[in-house]
Write a protein that holds these residues in place. Structure first.
Motif, mmCIF file in Angstrom:
data_model
loop_
_atom_site.group_PDB
_atom_site.id
_atom_site.type_symbol
_atom_site.label_atom_id
_atom_site.label_comp_id
_atom_site.label_asym_id
_atom_site.label_seq_id
_atom_site.Cartn_x
_atom_site.Cartn_y
_atom_site.Cartn_z
ATOM 1 N N VAL A 1 6.873 8.260 100.980
ATOM 2 C CA VAL A 1 5.504 7.962 100.509
ATOM 3 C C VAL A 1 4.596 8.240 101.706
ATOM 4 C CG1 VAL A 1 3.967 6.116 99.703
ATOM 5 C CG2 VAL A 1 6.357 6.166 98.943
ATOM 6 N N THR A 2 3.539 8.994 101.509
ATOM 7 C CA THR A 2 2.694 9.333 102.662
ATOM 8 C C THR A 2 1.983 8.085 103.179
ATOM 9 O OG1 THR A 2 0.707 9.756 101.379
ATOM 10 C CG2 THR A 2 2.225 11.629 101.692
ATOM 11 N N GLU A 3 1.551 8.171 104.435
ATOM 12 C CA GLU A 3 0.848 7.024 105.023
ATOM 13 C C GLU A 3 -0.446 6.744 104.259
ATOM 14 O OE1 GLU A 3 0.889 6.742 109.286
ATOM 15 O OE2 GLU A 3 -1.104 5.839 109.292
ATOM 16 N N GLN A 4 -1.109 7.804 103.830
ATOM 17 C CA GLN A 4 -2.366 7.624 103.090
ATOM 18 C C GLN A 4 -2.122 6.874 101.769
ATOM 19 O OE1 GLN A 4 -4.302 11.340 102.355
ATOM 20 N NE2 GLN A 4 -6.237 10.394 101.810
ATOM 21 N N GLU A 5 -1.071 7.273 101.062
ATOM 22 C CA GLU A 5 -0.723 6.567 99.809
ATOM 23 C C GLU A 5 -0.379 5.111 100.109
ATOM 24 O OE1 GLU A 5 1.482 10.007 97.109
ATOM 25 O OE2 GLU A 5 2.535 9.211 98.848
ATOM 26 N N ALA A 6 0.355 4.897 101.198
ATOM 27 C CA ALA A 6 0.763 3.532 101.564
ATOM 28 C C ALA A 6 -0.455 2.656 101.843
ATOM 29 C CB ALA A 6 1.681 3.576 102.785
ATOM 30 N N VAL A 7 -1.426 3.215 102.542
ATOM 31 C CA VAL A 7 -2.636 2.445 102.874
ATOM 32 C C VAL A 7 -3.394 2.077 101.596
ATOM 33 C CG1 VAL A 7 -4.906 2.629 103.985
ATOM 34 C CG2 VAL A 7 -2.837 3.322 105.223
ATOM 35 N N THR A 8 -3.479 3.011 100.659
ATOM 36 C CA THR A 8 -4.153 2.715 99.381
ATOM 37 C C THR A 8 -3.443 1.566 98.666
ATOM 38 O OG1 THR A 8 -4.810 5.022 99.197
ATOM 39 C CG2 THR A 8 -4.861 3.727 97.162
ATOM 40 N N ILE A 9 -2.125 1.643 98.602
ATOM 41 C CA ILE A 9 -1.342 0.595 97.919
ATOM 42 C C ILE A 9 -1.533 -0.749 98.633
ATOM 43 C CG2 ILE A 9 1.023 -0.188 97.442
ATOM 44 C CD1 ILE A 9 1.735 2.872 97.173
ATOM 45 N N ALA A 10 -1.470 -0.734 99.960
ATOM 46 C CA ALA A 10 -1.592 -1.986 100.723
ATOM 47 C C ALA A 10 -2.975 -2.599 100.547
ATOM 48 C CB ALA A 10 -1.283 -1.736 102.191
ATOM 49 N N ASN A 11 -4.002 -1.776 100.489
ATOM 50 C CA ASN A 11 -5.348 -2.318 100.280
ATOM 51 C C ASN A 11 -5.485 -2.947 98.893
ATOM 52 O OD1 ASN A 11 -6.989 -2.122 102.648
ATOM 53 N ND2 ASN A 11 -6.818 0.105 102.499
ATOM 54 N N GLU A 12 -4.849 -2.345 97.909
ATOM 55 C CA GLU A 12 -4.856 -2.949 96.568
ATOM 56 C C GLU A 12 -4.126 -4.288 96.586
ATOM 57 O OE1 GLU A 12 -4.834 1.378 94.238
ATOM 58 O OE2 GLU A 12 -3.167 -0.019 93.934
ATOM 59 N N MET A 13 -3.042 -4.357 97.339
ATOM 60 C CA MET A 13 -2.305 -5.627 97.447
ATOM 61 C C MET A 13 -3.171 -6.682 98.121
ATOM 62 S SD MET A 13 1.388 -4.162 98.673
ATOM 63 C CE MET A 13 2.239 -5.747 98.777
ATOM 64 N N THR B 1 8.220 -0.021 121.812
ATOM 65 C CA THR B 1 8.756 -1.347 122.105
ATOM 66 C C THR B 1 8.442 -2.366 121.003
ATOM 67 O OG1 THR B 1 6.756 -1.813 123.352
ATOM 68 C CG2 THR B 1 8.677 -1.094 124.613
ATOM 69 N N ASN B 2 7.768 -1.953 119.981
ATOM 70 C CA ASN B 2 7.545 -2.836 118.831
ATOM 71 C C ASN B 2 7.256 -1.977 117.605
ATOM 72 O OD1 ASN B 2 4.970 -2.848 120.735
ATOM 73 N ND2 ASN B 2 4.296 -2.663 118.611
ATOM 74 N N LYS B 3 7.288 -2.612 116.437
ATOM 75 C CA LYS B 3 6.939 -1.867 115.235
ATOM 76 C C LYS B 3 5.446 -1.576 115.270
ATOM 77 C CE LYS B 3 10.567 -4.048 112.529
ATOM 78 N NZ LYS B 3 11.639 -3.124 112.834
ATOM 79 N N THR B 4 5.044 -0.472 114.701
ATOM 80 C CA THR B 4 3.642 -0.079 114.771
ATOM 81 C C THR B 4 2.923 -0.481 113.482
ATOM 82 O OG1 THR B 4 4.296 1.804 116.104
ATOM 83 C CG2 THR B 4 2.108 1.916 115.092
ATOM 84 N N PRO B 5 1.963 -1.411 113.577
ATOM 85 C CA PRO B 5 1.213 -1.787 112.360
ATOM 86 C C PRO B 5 0.352 -0.621 111.902
ATOM 87 C CG PRO B 5 0.785 -3.306 114.205
ATOM 88 C CD PRO B 5 1.496 -2.124 114.766
ATOM 89 N N ILE B 6 0.224 -0.457 110.599
ATOM 90 C CA ILE B 6 -0.593 0.614 110.049
ATOM 91 C C ILE B 6 -1.994 0.046 109.792
ATOM 92 C CG2 ILE B 6 -0.843 2.296 108.175
ATOM 93 C CD1 ILE B 6 1.663 2.739 109.910
ATOM 94 N N ASN B 7 -2.978 0.743 110.288
ATOM 95 C CA ASN B 7 -4.369 0.310 110.120
ATOM 96 C C ASN B 7 -4.799 0.491 108.658
ATOM 97 O OD1 ASN B 7 -7.024 -0.259 110.345
ATOM 98 N ND2 ASN B 7 -7.433 1.162 112.058
ATOM 99 N N LEU B 8 -5.254 -0.582 108.019
ATOM 100 C CA LEU B 8 -5.614 -0.493 106.604
ATOM 101 C C LEU B 8 -7.089 -0.143 106.376
ATOM 102 C CD1 LEU B 8 -3.617 -3.437 104.998
ATOM 103 C CD2 LEU B 8 -2.923 -1.094 105.485
ATOM 104 N N ALA B 9 -7.851 -0.006 107.435
ATOM 105 C CA ALA B 9 -9.283 0.253 107.258
ATOM 106 C C ALA B 9 -9.523 1.651 106.698
ATOM 107 C CB ALA B 9 -9.988 0.130 108.590
#
Ligand code: SF4
Length: 331
Positions: free
Chosen positions: A291-303, A323-331
Protein backbone atom coordinates in the motif's frame (compact mmCIF):
# COMPACT_ATOMS: atom_id res chain seq x y z
CA UNK A 1 1.40 -33.49 34.72
CA UNK A 2 0.53 -31.30 31.77
CA UNK A 3 -2.77 -29.50 31.67
CA UNK A 4 -5.33 -30.20 29.00
CA UNK A 5 -4.53 -26.77 27.51
CA UNK A 6 -0.91 -27.65 26.92
CA UNK A 7 -1.75 -30.81 25.06
CA UNK A 8 -4.32 -29.16 22.87
CA UNK A 9 -2.11 -26.38 21.42
CA UNK A 10 0.52 -28.91 20.47
CA UNK A 11 -2.12 -31.01 18.77
CA UNK A 12 -3.33 -27.93 16.87
CA UNK A 13 0.27 -27.38 15.81
CA UNK A 14 0.61 -30.95 14.56
CA UNK A 15 -2.64 -30.59 12.62
CA UNK A 16 -1.72 -27.41 10.69
CA UNK A 17 -2.79 -27.50 7.06
CA UNK A 18 0.20 -27.47 4.71
CA UNK A 19 -1.54 -28.33 1.45
CA UNK A 20 -3.31 -25.47 -0.37
CA UNK A 21 -5.72 -27.93 -1.96
CA UNK A 22 -6.81 -29.16 1.46
CA UNK A 23 -7.08 -25.57 2.68
CA UNK A 24 -9.48 -24.67 -0.11
CA UNK A 25 -11.45 -27.89 0.26
CA UNK A 26 -12.00 -27.19 3.96
CA UNK A 27 -13.53 -23.87 2.88
CA UNK A 28 -15.79 -25.49 0.28
CA UNK A 29 -13.81 -23.84 -2.52
CA UNK A 30 -13.23 -26.08 -5.54
CA UNK A 31 -9.43 -26.13 -5.94
CA UNK A 32 -9.44 -26.69 -9.74
CA UNK A 33 -9.45 -23.05 -10.83
CA UNK A 34 -6.70 -22.13 -8.37
CA UNK A 35 -4.18 -24.86 -9.26
CA UNK A 36 -1.79 -22.35 -10.89
CA UNK A 37 -1.19 -20.79 -7.48
CA UNK A 38 -0.16 -23.92 -5.67
CA UNK A 39 3.49 -23.93 -6.83
CA UNK A 40 4.11 -20.70 -4.87
CA UNK A 41 4.28 -22.93 -1.80
CA UNK A 42 7.82 -23.75 -2.96
CA UNK A 43 8.80 -20.13 -2.31
CA UNK A 44 7.43 -20.22 1.22
CA UNK A 45 5.64 -23.27 2.64
CA UNK A 46 1.96 -23.18 3.50
CA UNK A 47 1.07 -23.46 7.19
CA UNK A 48 -2.40 -22.66 8.51
CA UNK A 49 -3.83 -23.87 11.84
CA UNK A 50 -7.40 -25.12 11.89
CA UNK A 51 -8.64 -22.61 14.52
CA UNK A 52 -7.65 -19.83 12.10
CA UNK A 53 -9.32 -21.55 9.14
CA UNK A 54 -12.54 -21.76 11.16
CA UNK A 55 -12.72 -17.94 11.13
CA UNK A 56 -12.62 -17.77 7.32
CA UNK A 57 -15.80 -17.41 5.30
CA UNK A 58 -16.69 -20.58 3.44
CA UNK A 59 -16.80 -20.40 -0.35
CA UNK A 60 -15.01 -17.04 -0.52
CA UNK A 61 -11.55 -17.08 -2.12
CA UNK A 62 -11.17 -13.36 -1.39
CA UNK A 63 -11.71 -13.84 2.35
CA UNK A 64 -9.21 -11.50 4.08
CA UNK A 65 -7.90 -14.23 6.38
CA UNK A 66 -7.48 -16.73 3.56
CA UNK A 67 -5.66 -14.16 1.43
CA UNK A 68 -3.05 -13.71 4.18
CA UNK A 69 -2.05 -17.37 3.99
CA UNK A 70 -2.91 -18.56 0.48
CA UNK A 71 0.08 -18.94 -1.89
CA UNK A 72 -0.44 -17.01 -5.12
CA UNK A 73 1.32 -17.16 -8.50
CA UNK A 74 2.04 -13.43 -8.08
CA UNK A 75 4.75 -14.38 -5.58
CA UNK A 76 6.98 -15.36 -8.51
CA UNK A 77 6.97 -11.77 -9.81
CA UNK A 78 10.31 -10.07 -9.17
CA UNK A 79 9.71 -6.44 -8.24
CA UNK A 80 12.35 -3.76 -8.30
CA UNK A 81 13.04 -2.27 -4.88
CA UNK A 82 11.81 -5.38 -3.06
CA UNK A 83 14.50 -7.52 -1.42
CA UNK A 84 14.87 -10.78 0.48
CA UNK A 85 16.02 -8.90 3.59
CA UNK A 86 14.17 -5.55 3.64
CA UNK A 87 15.19 -4.76 7.21
CA UNK A 88 18.80 -5.95 6.91
CA UNK A 89 18.23 -8.51 9.64
CA UNK A 90 20.27 -11.35 8.28
CA UNK A 91 23.35 -10.18 10.19
CA UNK A 92 23.07 -11.20 13.80
CA UNK A 93 25.38 -9.97 16.61
CA UNK A 94 25.37 -13.36 18.29
CA UNK A 95 23.70 -16.53 17.16
CA UNK A 96 19.98 -15.76 17.00
CA UNK A 97 20.32 -12.23 18.41
CA UNK A 98 19.65 -8.90 16.69
CA UNK A 99 20.74 -5.66 18.37
CA UNK A 100 19.02 -2.98 16.29
CA UNK A 101 17.97 -0.59 19.05
CA UNK A 102 20.30 0.59 21.81
CA UNK A 103 18.41 -0.64 24.87
CA UNK A 104 16.59 -3.56 23.31
CA UNK A 105 17.63 -6.80 21.69
CA UNK A 106 15.55 -9.15 19.64
CA UNK A 107 16.12 -12.79 20.33
CA UNK A 108 15.14 -15.44 17.83
CA UNK A 109 13.81 -17.90 20.35
CA UNK A 110 12.41 -20.31 17.84
CA UNK A 111 12.62 -20.77 14.10
CA UNK A 112 9.34 -21.12 12.26
CA UNK A 113 5.76 -20.17 13.04
CA UNK A 114 2.42 -21.85 13.47
CA UNK A 115 1.13 -19.87 10.50
CA UNK A 116 3.07 -18.72 7.46
CA UNK A 117 1.83 -15.27 6.47
CA UNK A 118 2.55 -14.66 2.80
CA UNK A 119 3.48 -11.00 3.40
CA UNK A 120 6.05 -11.84 6.09
CA UNK A 121 9.21 -9.73 5.84
CA UNK A 122 11.11 -12.68 7.27
CA UNK A 123 9.89 -15.13 4.63
CA UNK A 124 13.47 -15.46 3.34
CA UNK A 125 15.18 -15.40 6.75
CA UNK A 126 17.82 -18.16 7.02
CA UNK A 127 16.21 -19.84 9.99
CA UNK A 128 18.26 -22.95 9.30
CA UNK A 129 21.39 -20.95 10.25
CA UNK A 130 19.70 -19.51 13.33
CA UNK A 131 17.85 -22.58 14.51
CA UNK A 132 17.83 -21.98 18.25
CA UNK A 133 18.71 -24.42 20.96
CA UNK A 134 20.04 -24.02 24.49
CA UNK A 135 23.64 -23.78 23.27
CA UNK A 136 22.77 -20.96 20.84
CA UNK A 137 20.62 -19.22 23.42
CA UNK A 138 23.67 -19.31 25.70
CA UNK A 139 25.69 -17.29 23.19
CA UNK A 140 22.88 -14.71 23.05
CA UNK A 141 22.66 -14.66 26.86
CA UNK A 142 26.40 -14.04 27.11
CA UNK A 143 26.11 -11.10 24.69
CA UNK A 144 23.21 -9.64 26.69
CA UNK A 145 25.06 -10.01 30.00
CA UNK A 146 28.08 -8.19 28.53
CA UNK A 147 26.01 -5.21 27.32
CA UNK A 148 24.70 -3.33 30.32
CA UNK A 149 22.76 -0.89 28.12
CA UNK A 150 20.26 -3.65 27.30
CA UNK A 151 17.22 -3.38 29.54
CA UNK A 152 14.63 -5.11 27.40
CA UNK A 153 14.70 -8.46 25.65
CA UNK A 154 12.20 -9.10 22.90
CA UNK A 155 11.36 -12.72 22.21
CA UNK A 156 10.77 -13.11 18.51
CA UNK A 157 11.19 -15.72 15.83
CA UNK A 158 9.72 -17.22 13.82
CA UNK A 159 7.30 -17.21 16.67
CA UNK A 160 8.77 -17.45 20.19
CA UNK A 161 5.70 -19.21 21.54
CA UNK A 162 6.58 -22.19 19.34
CA UNK A 163 8.98 -22.98 22.19
CA UNK A 164 7.60 -25.22 24.91
CA UNK A 165 6.74 -23.69 28.27
CA UNK A 166 9.63 -25.68 29.79
CA UNK A 167 12.14 -24.12 27.38
CA UNK A 168 10.68 -20.65 27.88
CA UNK A 169 10.93 -21.12 31.64
CA UNK A 170 14.62 -22.02 31.33
CA UNK A 171 15.29 -18.99 29.17
CA UNK A 172 13.41 -16.55 31.39
CA UNK A 173 15.24 -17.94 34.42
CA UNK A 174 18.58 -17.22 32.72
CA UNK A 175 17.49 -13.67 31.83
CA UNK A 176 16.38 -13.03 35.40
CA UNK A 177 20.01 -13.59 36.46
CA UNK A 178 21.15 -10.60 34.36
CA UNK A 179 20.52 -7.58 36.61
CA UNK A 180 20.28 -4.91 33.90
CA UNK A 181 17.48 -6.75 32.07
CA UNK A 182 14.20 -5.50 33.50
CA UNK A 183 11.62 -6.11 30.80
CA UNK A 184 10.56 -9.04 28.66
CA UNK A 185 8.49 -8.47 25.57
CA UNK A 186 6.97 -11.33 23.59
CA UNK A 187 5.96 -10.73 19.99
CA UNK A 188 3.68 -13.49 18.86
CA UNK A 189 0.95 -14.34 16.41
CA UNK A 190 0.57 -17.85 17.75
CA UNK A 191 -2.21 -17.12 20.31
CA UNK A 192 -4.19 -15.48 17.49
CA UNK A 193 -4.11 -18.56 15.28
CA UNK A 194 -4.07 -21.14 18.12
CA UNK A 195 -5.68 -19.51 21.18
CA UNK A 196 -4.98 -22.59 23.32
CA UNK A 197 -1.32 -21.54 23.31
CA UNK A 198 -2.20 -19.33 26.28
CA UNK A 199 -1.65 -22.07 28.80
CA UNK A 200 -1.84 -21.65 32.54
CA UNK A 201 1.87 -22.47 32.82
CA UNK A 202 2.74 -19.72 30.32
CA UNK A 203 0.62 -17.23 32.22
CA UNK A 204 2.21 -18.28 35.50
CA UNK A 205 5.67 -17.86 34.02
CA UNK A 206 4.94 -14.35 32.77
CA UNK A 207 3.24 -13.21 35.93
CA UNK A 208 5.76 -14.70 38.40
CA UNK A 209 9.01 -13.54 36.81
CA UNK A 210 10.75 -10.47 38.26
CA UNK A 211 10.86 -9.14 34.65
CA UNK A 212 7.99 -6.91 33.63
CA UNK A 213 6.25 -8.90 30.93
CA UNK A 214 4.47 -7.45 27.93
CA UNK A 215 2.84 -9.29 25.05
CA UNK A 216 2.51 -7.81 21.58
CA UNK A 217 0.06 -9.66 19.36
CA UNK A 218 -0.22 -9.44 15.61
CA UNK A 219 -3.79 -9.09 14.33
CA UNK A 220 -4.54 -7.50 10.97
CA UNK A 221 -8.28 -7.87 10.54
CA UNK A 222 -11.30 -7.81 12.87
CA UNK A 223 -12.41 -11.25 11.62
CA UNK A 224 -9.33 -12.67 13.37
CA UNK A 225 -10.91 -11.89 16.73
CA UNK A 226 -13.51 -14.38 17.92
CA UNK A 227 -14.89 -15.57 21.25
CA UNK A 228 -12.31 -18.37 21.41
CA UNK A 229 -9.42 -15.88 21.23
CA UNK A 230 -11.06 -13.44 23.66
CA UNK A 231 -11.56 -16.24 26.19
CA UNK A 232 -7.92 -17.37 25.92
CA UNK A 233 -6.62 -13.83 26.35
CA UNK A 234 -8.72 -13.46 29.49
CA UNK A 235 -6.06 -15.49 31.35
CA UNK A 236 -3.41 -12.92 30.45
CA UNK A 237 -5.69 -10.02 31.30
CA UNK A 238 -6.46 -11.52 34.70
CA UNK A 239 -2.69 -11.81 35.29
CA UNK A 240 -2.35 -8.11 34.35
CA UNK A 241 0.00 -8.79 31.45
CA UNK A 242 -0.25 -5.71 29.21
CA UNK A 243 -1.48 -6.65 25.73
CA UNK A 244 -0.70 -4.60 22.62
CA UNK A 245 -1.36 -5.19 18.97
CA UNK A 246 0.52 -4.41 15.83
CA UNK A 247 -0.94 -4.74 12.36
CA UNK A 248 0.49 -4.54 8.88
CA UNK A 249 -1.33 -2.46 6.31
CA UNK A 250 -2.05 -4.91 3.49
CA UNK A 251 -3.58 -4.35 0.07
CA UNK A 252 -7.02 -5.96 -0.29
CA UNK A 253 -6.88 -7.22 3.31
CA UNK A 254 -7.32 -4.21 5.57
CA UNK A 255 -6.48 -1.15 3.42
CA UNK A 256 -9.53 0.89 4.35
CA UNK A 257 -10.44 2.92 7.40
CA UNK A 258 -13.73 1.10 8.05
CA UNK A 259 -11.97 -2.23 8.56
CA UNK A 260 -9.16 -0.73 10.62
CA UNK A 261 -11.53 1.29 12.85
CA UNK A 262 -13.53 -1.86 13.49
CA UNK A 263 -10.28 -3.66 14.30
CA UNK A 264 -9.30 -1.01 16.87
CA UNK A 265 -12.75 -1.18 18.49
CA UNK A 266 -12.66 -4.98 18.67
CA UNK A 267 -9.11 -4.99 20.02
CA UNK A 268 -10.15 -2.65 22.79
CA UNK A 269 -13.18 -4.80 23.62
CA UNK A 270 -10.80 -7.77 23.86
CA UNK A 271 -8.50 -5.86 26.26
CA UNK A 272 -5.77 -5.24 23.67
CA UNK A 273 -4.31 -1.79 23.07
CA UNK A 274 -3.82 -0.85 19.37
CA UNK A 275 -0.13 0.02 19.09
CA UNK A 276 1.40 0.11 15.60
CA UNK A 277 0.04 0.10 12.08
CA UNK A 278 3.07 -0.80 9.99
CA UNK A 279 3.64 0.11 6.41
CA UNK A 280 4.42 -3.03 4.50
CA UNK A 281 8.12 -3.96 4.39
CA UNK A 282 9.20 -4.43 0.78
CA UNK A 283 10.00 -8.12 0.79
CA UNK A 284 10.52 -9.90 -2.50
CA UNK A 285 7.60 -12.13 -3.50
CA UNK A 286 4.92 -10.15 -1.69
CA UNK A 287 4.76 -6.85 -3.60
CA UNK A 288 1.05 -7.40 -4.29
CA UNK A 289 0.37 -6.56 -0.62
CA UNK A 290 2.00 -3.15 -0.84
CA UNK A 291 0.00 0.00 0.00
CA UNK A 292 1.62 3.30 -0.95
CA UNK A 293 2.53 5.78 1.76
CA UNK A 294 0.08 8.28 0.28
CA UNK A 295 -2.78 5.77 0.47
CA UNK A 296 -1.74 4.90 4.03
CA UNK A 297 -1.82 8.54 5.10
CA UNK A 298 -5.33 8.97 3.64
CA UNK A 299 -6.56 5.88 5.50
CA UNK A 300 -4.90 6.97 8.76
CA UNK A 301 -6.43 10.44 8.56
CA UNK A 302 -9.87 8.89 8.10
CA UNK A 303 -9.22 6.74 11.16
CA UNK A 304 -8.15 9.80 13.16
CA UNK A 305 -11.41 11.49 12.27
CA UNK A 306 -13.38 8.47 13.52
CA UNK A 307 -11.59 6.92 16.49
CA UNK A 308 -10.91 8.27 19.96
CA UNK A 309 -7.19 9.05 20.22
CA UNK A 310 -6.41 6.09 22.48
CA UNK A 311 -7.61 3.65 19.83
CA UNK A 312 -5.48 5.14 17.05
CA UNK A 313 -2.42 3.00 16.26
CA UNK A 314 0.75 4.83 15.25
CA UNK A 315 1.41 4.65 11.54
CA UNK A 316 5.07 3.72 11.19
CA UNK A 317 7.64 2.43 8.79
CA UNK A 318 10.69 0.43 9.74
CA UNK A 319 13.80 1.49 7.89
CA UNK A 320 16.88 -0.73 7.89
CA UNK A 321 19.67 0.70 10.04
CA UNK A 322 17.54 3.30 11.84
CA UNK A 323 17.56 3.32 15.63
CA UNK A 324 13.78 3.54 15.94
CA UNK A 325 10.66 3.05 13.88
CA UNK A 326 9.90 6.05 11.70
CA UNK A 327 6.50 7.69 12.35
CA UNK A 328 4.67 8.71 9.19
CA UNK A 329 3.61 12.34 9.11
CA UNK A 330 -0.18 12.52 8.69
CA UNK A 331 -0.35 16.21 7.80
S1 SF4 B 1 3.61 -15.17 12.35
FE1 SF4 B 1 4.87 -13.31 12.09
S2 SF4 B 1 6.96 -14.06 11.74
FE2 SF4 B 1 5.53 -15.79 11.41
S3 SF4 B 1 5.07 -15.79 9.22
FE3 SF4 B 1 3.47 -14.58 10.21
S4 SF4 B 1 4.23 -12.47 10.12
FE4 SF4 B 1 5.99 -13.80 9.74
Amino acid sequence: MQSCDENSWQKDLRDVVTDPEKLLSLLNITPDEYLKHFTARKLFPVRVPLPFIKRMKKGDFSDPLLQQVMPLAKEFVVTEGFTVDPLAEHDTVAEGLLHKYKHRVLMIVKAGCAVNCRYCFRRHFPYQDNSPNKQRWQSALTYISEHSEISEVIFSGGDPLMASDDHLTWLVTQLEKIPHVTRLRIHSRLPVVIPNRITTSLVNLLSNTRLKSVMVLHINHPNEIDGYLIKALELLRQARIPLFNQSVLLKNINDNSTTLCELSEQLFDAGIQPYYLHLFDPVQGAAHFDVTEQEAVTIANEMLATLPGFLMPKLVREIAGQTNKTPINLA
